[in-house]
Design a protein around this motif. Structure first.
Motif, PDB file in Angstrom:
ATOM      1  N   UNK A   6       8.660   7.374  -2.656  1.00  0.00           N
ATOM      2  CA  UNK A   6       7.992   6.950  -1.290  1.00  0.00           C
ATOM      3  C   UNK A   6       8.717   5.662  -1.157  1.00  0.00           C
ATOM      4  N   UNK A   7       9.301   5.372   0.048  1.00  0.00           N
ATOM      5  CA  UNK A   7       9.675   4.029   0.337  1.00  0.00           C
ATOM      6  C   UNK A   7       8.876   3.485   1.421  1.00  0.00           C
ATOM      7  N   UNK A   8       8.297   2.468   1.400  1.00  0.00           N
ATOM      8  CA  UNK A   8       7.409   1.902   2.334  1.00  0.00           C
ATOM      9  C   UNK A   8       7.980   0.454   2.802  1.00  0.00           C
ATOM     10  N   UNK A   9       8.321   0.357   3.949  1.00  0.00           N
ATOM     11  CA  UNK A   9       8.695  -1.072   4.438  1.00  0.00           C
ATOM     12  C   UNK A   9       7.845  -1.456   5.447  1.00  0.00           C
ATOM     13  N   UNK A  10       6.789  -2.504   5.140  1.00  0.00           N
ATOM     14  CA  UNK A  10       6.008  -2.856   5.803  1.00  0.00           C
ATOM     15  C   UNK A  10       6.038  -4.549   6.002  1.00  0.00           C
ATOM     16  N   UNK A  11       6.212  -4.953   7.110  1.00  0.00           N
ATOM     17  CA  UNK A  11       6.114  -6.333   7.292  1.00  0.00           C
ATOM     18  C   UNK A  11       7.308  -7.073   6.530  1.00  0.00           C
ATOM     19  N   UNK A  12       8.295  -6.360   6.517  1.00  0.00           N
ATOM     20  CA  UNK A  12       9.611  -7.028   5.894  1.00  0.00           C
ATOM     21  C   UNK A  12       9.461  -6.794   4.297  1.00  0.00           C
ATOM     22  N   UNK A  13       8.351  -6.309   3.778  1.00  0.00           N
ATOM     23  CA  UNK A  13       8.305  -6.246   2.404  1.00  0.00           C
ATOM     24  C   UNK A  13       8.651  -4.801   1.977  1.00  0.00           C
ATOM     25  N   UNK A  14       9.420  -4.445   0.906  1.00  0.00           N
ATOM     26  CA  UNK A  14       9.670  -3.076   0.494  1.00  0.00           C
ATOM     27  C   UNK A  14       8.703  -2.807  -0.781  1.00  0.00           C
ATOM     28  N   UNK A  15       8.336  -1.232  -0.748  1.00  0.00           N
ATOM     29  CA  UNK A  15       7.552  -0.903  -1.789  1.00  0.00           C
ATOM     30  C   UNK A  15       8.193   0.575  -2.089  1.00  0.00           C
ATOM     31  N   UNK A  16       8.492   0.713  -3.301  1.00  0.00           N
ATOM     32  CA  UNK A  16       9.044   2.019  -3.971  1.00  0.00           C
ATOM     33  C   UNK A  16       8.281   2.623  -4.828  1.00  0.00           C
ATOM     34  N   UNK A  17       8.008   3.860  -4.829  1.00  0.00           N
ATOM     35  CA  UNK A  17       7.276   4.589  -5.932  1.00  0.00           C
ATOM     36  C   UNK A  17       7.754   6.047  -6.016  1.00  0.00           C
ATOM     37  N   UNK A  18       7.797   6.382  -7.450  1.00  0.00           N
ATOM     38  CA  UNK A  18       8.214   8.163  -7.826  1.00  0.00           C
ATOM     39  C   UNK A  18       6.979   8.672  -8.247  1.00  0.00           C
ATOM     40  N   UNK A  19       6.888   9.820  -7.522  1.00  0.00           N
ATOM     41  CA  UNK A  19       5.849  10.886  -7.751  1.00  0.00           C
ATOM     42  C   UNK A  19       6.296  12.117  -8.132  1.00  0.00           C
ATOM     43  N   UNK A  20       5.405  12.986  -8.987  1.00  0.00           N
ATOM     44  CA  UNK A  20       5.609  14.136  -9.465  1.00  0.00           C
ATOM     45  C   UNK A  20       5.808  15.338  -8.570  1.00  0.00           C
TER      46      UNK A  20
END
Length: 87
Positions: A6-20
């Motif tokens: 899951x890659x989220x770009x929100x207001x120029x910040x990046x959040x990346x997470x990995x899920x089963x």
């Protein structure tokens, strides 16, 4: 080994997470939106009054916001780890 990224770009910040699986990745996306909904819209998270598709569409309607939910095959990485552990 397949995982969901899951890659989220929100207001120029990046959040990346990995899920089963897709279910846990989708839950993480919902949790992300819920935690920022009041900041974004000035009102409580709509819960089930809107479909998840509509909540997601509204949340990521800003030009500098988007998300990607994709499957990744980590079989080669897993094989390297297994080989290293056997050494």
């Amino acid at each position: 080994m397949l995982v969901m990224v899951l890659v989220i770009i929100y207001r120029n910040a990046r959040f990346i997470s990995i899920h089963d699986d897709e279910s846990s990745a989708s839950a993480a996306l919902t949790e992300f939106m819920e935690g920022r909904w009041i900041e974004r819209f000035g009102e409580d998270f709509p819960g089930t009054s809107l479909s998840i598709e509509e909540r997601t569409r509204r949340f990521f309607a800003e030009e500098d916001s988007t998300y990607i939910l994709g499957e990744a095959d980590l079989s080669e990485v897993e094989a390297h780890i297994d080989a290293a552990l056997r050494s």
